[in-house]
Motif scaffolding. Structure first.
Motif, PDB file in Angstrom:
ATOM      1  N   LYS A  38       0.812  -1.226   0.000  1.00  0.00           N
ATOM      2  CA  LYS A  38       0.000   0.000   0.000  1.00  0.00           C
ATOM      3  C   LYS A  38       0.848   1.280   0.000  1.00  0.00           C
ATOM      4  O   LYS A  38       0.435   2.315   0.525  1.00  0.00           O
ATOM      5  N   LYS A  39       2.025   1.192  -0.617  1.00  0.00           N
ATOM      6  CA  LYS A  39       2.848   2.398  -0.737  1.00  0.00           C
ATOM      7  C   LYS A  39       2.455   3.203  -1.963  1.00  0.00           C
ATOM      8  O   LYS A  39       2.640   4.420  -2.010  1.00  0.00           O
ATOM      9  N   ILE A  40       1.933   2.530  -2.990  1.00  0.00           N
ATOM     10  CA  ILE A  40       1.468   3.212  -4.192  1.00  0.00           C
ATOM     11  C   ILE A  40       0.056   2.723  -4.522  1.00  0.00           C
ATOM     12  O   ILE A  40      -0.312   1.590  -4.203  1.00  0.00           O
ATOM     13  N   PRO A  41      -0.757   3.574  -5.185  1.00  0.00           N
ATOM     14  CA  PRO A  41      -2.125   3.165  -5.515  1.00  0.00           C
ATOM     15  C   PRO A  41      -2.230   2.346  -6.792  1.00  0.00           C
ATOM     16  O   PRO A  41      -3.122   1.511  -6.931  1.00  0.00           O
ATOM     17  N   LYS A  42      -1.332   2.593  -7.741  1.00  0.00           N
ATOM     18  CA  LYS A  42      -1.398   1.901  -9.032  1.00  0.00           C
ATOM     19  C   LYS A  42      -0.059   2.004  -9.740  1.00  0.00           C
ATOM     20  O   LYS A  42       0.803   2.818  -9.357  1.00  0.00           O
ATOM     21  N   ALA A  43       0.105   1.186 -10.793  1.00  0.00           N
ATOM     22  CA  ALA A  43       1.379   1.181 -11.506  1.00  0.00           C
ATOM     23  C   ALA A  43       1.189   0.707 -12.934  1.00  0.00           C
ATOM     24  O   ALA A  43       0.210   0.024 -13.263  1.00  0.00           O
ATOM     25  N   ILE A  44       2.149   1.087 -13.763  1.00  0.00           N
ATOM     26  CA  ILE A  44       2.294   0.536 -15.112  1.00  0.00           C
ATOM     27  C   ILE A  44       3.614  -0.206 -15.150  1.00  0.00           C
ATOM     28  O   ILE A  44       4.666   0.366 -14.838  1.00  0.00           O
ATOM     29  N   ALA A  45       3.559  -1.478 -15.502  1.00  0.00           N
ATOM     30  CA  ALA A  45       4.766  -2.288 -15.667  1.00  0.00           C
ATOM     31  C   ALA A  45       5.017  -2.418 -17.165  1.00  0.00           C
ATOM     32  O   ALA A  45       4.241  -3.063 -17.876  1.00  0.00           O
ATOM     33  N   ALA A  46       6.074  -1.777 -17.649  1.00  0.00           N
ATOM     34  CA  ALA A  46       6.337  -1.718 -19.093  1.00  0.00           C
ATOM     35  C   ALA A  46       7.626  -2.442 -19.432  1.00  0.00           C
ATOM     36  O   ALA A  46       8.585  -2.436 -18.661  1.00  0.00           O
ATOM     37  N   ASP A  47       7.643  -3.068 -20.608  1.00  0.00           N
ATOM     38  CA  ASP A  47       8.857  -3.731 -21.078  1.00  0.00           C
ATOM     39  C   ASP A  47       8.803  -3.826 -22.593  1.00  0.00           C
ATOM     40  O   ASP A  47       7.718  -3.878 -23.187  1.00  0.00           O
ATOM     41  N   ILE A  48       9.987  -3.845 -23.213  1.00  0.00           N
ATOM     42  CA  ILE A  48      10.066  -3.954 -24.669  1.00  0.00           C
ATOM     43  C   ILE A  48       9.889  -5.396 -25.136  1.00  0.00           C
ATOM     44  O   ILE A  48       9.591  -5.649 -26.301  1.00  0.00           O
ATOM     45  N   GLY A  49      10.048  -6.353 -24.211  1.00  0.00           N
ATOM     46  CA  GLY A  49       9.973  -7.768 -24.574  1.00  0.00           C
ATOM     47  C   GLY A  49       8.697  -8.420 -24.084  1.00  0.00           C
ATOM     48  O   GLY A  49       8.287  -8.232 -22.935  1.00  0.00           O
ATOM     49  N   GLU A  50       8.069  -9.204 -24.945  1.00  0.00           N
ATOM     50  CA  GLU A  50       6.835  -9.893 -24.557  1.00  0.00           C
ATOM     51  C   GLU A  50       7.108 -10.951 -23.488  1.00  0.00           C
ATOM     52  O   GLU A  50       6.265 -11.184 -22.614  1.00  0.00           O
ATOM     53  N   GLY A  51       8.294 -11.568 -23.532  1.00  0.00           N
ATOM     54  CA  GLY A  51       8.632 -12.579 -22.533  1.00  0.00           C
ATOM     55  C   GLY A  51       8.636 -12.026 -21.119  1.00  0.00           C
ATOM     56  O   GLY A  51       7.919 -12.552 -20.239  1.00  0.00           O
ATOM     57  N   PRO A  52       9.435 -10.994 -20.847  1.00  0.00           N
ATOM     58  CA  PRO A  52       9.420 -10.405 -19.501  1.00  0.00           C
ATOM     59  C   PRO A  52       8.041  -9.898 -19.095  1.00  0.00           C
ATOM     60  O   PRO A  52       7.646 -10.038 -17.935  1.00  0.00           O
ATOM     61  N   LEU A  53       7.309  -9.330 -20.047  1.00  0.00           N
ATOM     62  CA  LEU A  53       5.988  -8.798 -19.727  1.00  0.00           C
ATOM     63  C   LEU A  53       5.018  -9.921 -19.362  1.00  0.00           C
ATOM     64  O   LEU A  53       4.178  -9.770 -18.475  1.00  0.00           O
ATOM     65  N   SER A  54       5.152 -11.053 -20.035  1.00  0.00           N
ATOM     66  CA  SER A  54       4.316 -12.206 -19.717  1.00  0.00           C
ATOM     67  C   SER A  54       4.599 -12.712 -18.308  1.00  0.00           C
ATOM     68  O   SER A  54       3.665 -13.044 -17.555  1.00  0.00           O
ATOM     69  N   ARG A  55       5.871 -12.736 -17.930  1.00  0.00           N
ATOM     70  CA  ARG A  55       6.229 -13.149 -16.569  1.00  0.00           C
ATOM     71  C   ARG A  55       5.693 -12.159 -15.542  1.00  0.00           C
ATOM     72  O   ARG A  55       5.252 -12.554 -14.457  1.00  0.00           O
ATOM     73  N   ALA A  56       5.734 -10.870 -15.897  1.00  0.00           N
ATOM     74  CA  ALA A  56       5.181  -9.851 -14.996  1.00  0.00           C
ATOM     75  C   ALA A  56       3.675 -10.049 -14.823  1.00  0.00           C
ATOM     76  O   ALA A  56       3.147  -9.955 -13.703  1.00  0.00           O
ATOM     77  N   ARG A  57       2.958 -10.346 -15.916  1.00  0.00           N
ATOM     78  CA  ARG A  57       1.510 -10.570 -15.832  1.00  0.00           C
ATOM     79  C   ARG A  57       1.198 -11.747 -14.906  1.00  0.00           C
ATOM     80  O   ARG A  57       0.266 -11.694 -14.093  1.00  0.00           O
TER      81      ARG A  57
END
Length: 240
Positions: A38-57
């Motif tokens: 609860k330190k932040i209300p929301k975030a955007i997790a961005a990456d140029i690679g679909e692989g890292p982004l899939s792991r983030a999801r």
């Protein structure tokens, strides 16, 4: 969940209540941790690679945070709007790449209140780049984890800062960090001692060689200057 020492240092610098944009998010550990705590209300997790982004999801879904953390496939800040975040994090990449992302994303950059950066190369040049592009560094940390050293810094827009924050840094401060030197940071001291040993080893090897080439002579002068700068920084640990 528990973060690595490196990511913990970054998390500690995030201003509470800010919206986070984590560019190069990898597994999304940082935004997940900050939202869970609860330190932040929301975030955007961005990456140029679909692989890292899939792991983030996957990581985001595991904690049921889909409503709070959006994943976005984009190159740097090119897919980020100018008012979508308050804190920008760039971590785990080289200084030149950070400079490119910041230069190419000037439109989005105008909306951020703070940058938290963990460069893994060309750190002095990045510090100078920030000063030349309207930012001042206001906080620094230095982490050692698994035998590697990680500098972390927070920068904010220079407008609104007092003249003391905007004063030019000395060469040693640019090389090693004004606040790290001022605080006589113990991890920086360990790093400086290691770098000094490396320079002394190089100079000892060059001293044993006969008939140095022009390139070797140039390198010797370069290493001698680097050693001088390191010794000047270490002197600050003995002066108080």
């Amino acid at each position: 969940m528990q973060l690595s020492l490196r990511l913990s240092a970054i998390a500690d610098m995030v201003t509470e209540g800010n919206r986070l944009v984590d560019v190069g998010c990898d597994h999304g550990y940082l935004p997940v941790y900050l939202v869970l705590n609860k330190k932040i209300p929301k975030a955007i997790a961005a990456d140029i690679g679909e692989g890292p982004l899939s792991r983030a999801r996957e990581h985001i879904c595991r904690y049921g945070l889909e409503a709070y953390i959006e994943t976005r496939l984009c190159d740097g800040l090119k897919g980020i709007g100018p008012e979508e975040g308050d804190t920008l994090v760039l971590a785990g990449m080289g200084g030149p790449l950070m400079e490119r992302i910041l230069s190419e994303g000037r439109n989005a950059l105008e909306g951020f209140k703070e940058l938290i950066l963990e460069p893994q190369s060309d750190v002095p040049h990045l510090r100078q780049f920030l000063f030349e592009n309207g930012f001042v560094i206001v906080q620094e940390d230095f982490i050692k984890e698994d035998g590697k050293f990680y500098p972390v810094m927070k920068a904010v827009p220079a407008s609104g800062q007092d003249d003391g924050k905007k004063a030019p840094w000395t060469l040693e401060e640019l090389l090693f960090g004004k606040y790290l030197l001022g605080d006589r940071h113990p991890v920086l001291k360990e790093y400086l001692a290691r770098e000094l040993r490396i320079r002394e080893t190089i100079l000892a090897r060059l001293a044993r060689e006969e008939n140095l080439s022009g390139e070797a002579i140039r390198r010797k002068k370069e290493v001698e200057e680097e050693k001088r700068q390191i010794l000047a920084a270490l002197e600050q640990y003995e002066s108080k």
